[in-house]
Design a protein around this motif. Structure first.
Motif, PDB file in Angstrom:
ATOM      1  N   ARG A 121       0.717  -1.303  -0.124  1.00 49.48           N
ATOM      2  CA  ARG A 121      -0.058   0.022  -0.078  1.00 49.48           C
ATOM      3  C   ARG A 121       0.945   1.194  -0.279  1.00 49.48           C
ATOM      4  O   ARG A 121       0.527   2.156  -0.929  1.00 49.48           O
ATOM      5  N   ALA A 122       2.051   0.888   0.253  1.00 50.07           N
ATOM      6  CA  ALA A 122       2.775   2.621   0.805  1.00 50.07           C
ATOM      7  C   ALA A 122       3.615   2.665  -0.391  1.00 50.07           C
ATOM      8  O   ALA A 122       4.350   3.572  -0.897  1.00 50.07           O
ATOM      9  N   ARG A 123       4.172   1.807  -0.895  1.00 50.59           N
ATOM     10  CA  ARG A 123       4.552   1.858  -3.143  1.00 50.59           C
ATOM     11  C   ARG A 123       3.721   2.062  -3.578  1.00 50.59           C
ATOM     12  O   ARG A 123       3.800   3.098  -4.347  1.00 50.59           O
ATOM     13  N   ALA A 124       2.453   1.922  -3.464  1.00 49.49           N
ATOM     14  CA  ALA A 124       1.593   2.492  -4.583  1.00 49.49           C
ATOM     15  C   ALA A 124       0.850   3.858  -4.213  1.00 49.49           C
ATOM     16  O   ALA A 124       0.317   4.461  -4.909  1.00 49.49           O
ATOM     17  N   PHE A 125       0.675   4.266  -2.627  1.00 53.75           N
ATOM     18  CA  PHE A 125       0.455   5.569  -2.291  1.00 53.75           C
ATOM     19  C   PHE A 125       2.672   6.900  -3.163  1.00 53.75           C
ATOM     20  O   PHE A 125       1.352   7.972  -3.918  1.00 53.75           O
ATOM     21  N   GLU A 126       3.022   5.805  -2.939  1.00 56.07           N
ATOM     22  CA  GLU A 126       4.274   6.543  -3.383  1.00 56.07           C
ATOM     23  C   GLU A 126       4.177   6.407  -5.468  1.00 56.07           C
ATOM     24  O   GLU A 126       4.172   7.849  -5.720  1.00 56.07           O
ATOM     25  N   LEU A 127       3.952   5.888  -6.040  1.00 56.57           N
ATOM     26  CA  LEU A 127       3.521   5.990  -7.530  1.00 56.57           C
ATOM     27  C   LEU A 127       2.516   6.790  -7.217  1.00 56.57           C
ATOM     28  O   LEU A 127       2.358   6.988  -8.497  1.00 56.57           O
ATOM     29  N   ILE A 148       2.783   8.152 -18.336  1.00 53.45           N
ATOM     30  CA  ILE A 148       2.789   9.132 -17.470  1.00 53.45           C
ATOM     31  C   ILE A 148       2.890   7.292 -16.022  1.00 53.45           C
ATOM     32  O   ILE A 148       4.120   7.200 -15.018  1.00 53.45           O
ATOM     33  N   PRO A 149       2.605   6.928 -15.994  1.00 51.80           N
ATOM     34  CA  PRO A 149       2.276   5.303 -15.045  1.00 51.80           C
ATOM     35  C   PRO A 149       4.025   4.852 -15.449  1.00 51.80           C
ATOM     36  O   PRO A 149       4.780   4.368 -14.217  1.00 51.80           O
ATOM     37  N   PHE A 150       4.156   4.245 -16.228  1.00 49.34           N
ATOM     38  CA  PHE A 150       5.278   3.010 -16.997  1.00 49.34           C
ATOM     39  C   PHE A 150       7.031   4.506 -16.432  1.00 49.34           C
ATOM     40  O   PHE A 150       7.873   3.899 -15.641  1.00 49.34           O
ATOM     41  N   THR A 151       6.370   5.802 -16.677  1.00 47.66           N
ATOM     42  CA  THR A 151       8.110   6.626 -16.001  1.00 47.66           C
ATOM     43  C   THR A 151       8.006   6.408 -14.738  1.00 47.66           C
ATOM     44  O   THR A 151       9.219   6.710 -13.856  1.00 47.66           O
ATOM     45  N   THR A 152       6.674   6.081 -14.422  1.00 47.31           N
ATOM     46  CA  THR A 152       6.722   6.680 -12.334  1.00 47.31           C
ATOM     47  C   THR A 152       7.631   5.065 -12.597  1.00 47.31           C
ATOM     48  O   THR A 152       8.255   5.572 -10.625  1.00 47.31           O
ATOM     49  N   GLU A 153       7.033   4.216 -12.639  1.00 45.03           N
ATOM     50  CA  GLU A 153       7.493   3.175 -12.375  1.00 45.03           C
ATOM     51  C   GLU A 153       9.209   3.049 -12.502  1.00 45.03           C
ATOM     52  O   GLU A 153       9.670   2.455 -11.504  1.00 45.03           O
TER      53      GLU A 153
END
Length: 204
Positions: A121-127, A148-153
């Motif tokens: 959940r913490a990682r999901a929040f950061e993403l 954006i999602p891929f760049t965020t990862e």
């Protein structure tokens, strides 16, 4: 019910102080109970074992950090500023509570399900918060991010790699101020380079 909630929070707060100072392994339920003048029986009424208390401490701590991050990021005017503030807050948090969270590194792949869920959940929040910042940059014209999602990862994984590589090279058990300082300097510089590469290309 309100009194029960207060007692539960008192226990979590006392455990947080103990875990953060001594680590999980060197802290006992007896010490936590003594710190707040509770009986061990009362402590075990709320938390059946030390691991369940540890999980609640982690959850409470993450809620506090999340609220702080959201408030800090909302005050920033650009995506770049927001991400740099996030890195600064994240690093300060890890440094302050390192002895608390180092337990998860020691047990590795055997992370209990309850803890795994909290860190997921913490990682999901950061993403989510970085995704929102990149989207904000796109809307303002500060950035031009295609996926954006891929760049965020990519960004989150690269930052985690900096942290991991420096800590694995440390010659003592717990990283000192110099290691943490180096981690933040490298994360900050990486973020600046990464975000500069996401700026719109001026076509003349």
């Amino acid at each position: 019910m309100e009194n029960q909630d207060k007692k539960r929070l008192l226990i979590i707060d006392a455990a947080l102080k103990r875990f953060a100072h001594y680590g999980l392994a060197k802290t006992t339920m007896t010490e936590i109970a003594k710190d707040i003048s509770f009986s061990k029986a009362l402590l075990y009424y709320y938390f059946p074992d030390k691991l369940s208390l540890y999980v609640s401490v982690i959850e409470n701590m993450m809620h506090t950090l999340s609220r702080d991050l959201i408030k800090s990021v909302e005050k920033t005017s650009t995506a770049t500023e927001g991400i740099l503030i996030l890195l600064q807050k994240r690093q300060a948090f890890i440094q302050k509570y390192y002895k608390l969270i180092e337990y998860t590194q020691m047990i590795g792949s055997e992370l209990p399900e309850a803890l795994y869920e909290k860190f997921t959940r913490a990682r999901a929040f950061e993403l989510k918060i970085i995704t929102e910042l990149l989207s904000k940059g796109n809307l303002s014209g500060e950035l031009a991010v295609e996926d954006i999602p891929f760049t965020t990862e990519i960004f989150v994984e690269a930052v985690s790699g900096i942290h991991f590589n420096i800590l694995t090279r440390a010659k003592h058990l717990f990283p000192g101020k110099e290691e943490f300082k180096l981690i933040f300097l490298k994360e900050k510089r990486f973020a600046e380079i990464f975000l500069a590469g996401l700026k719109p290309v001026n076509k003349s």
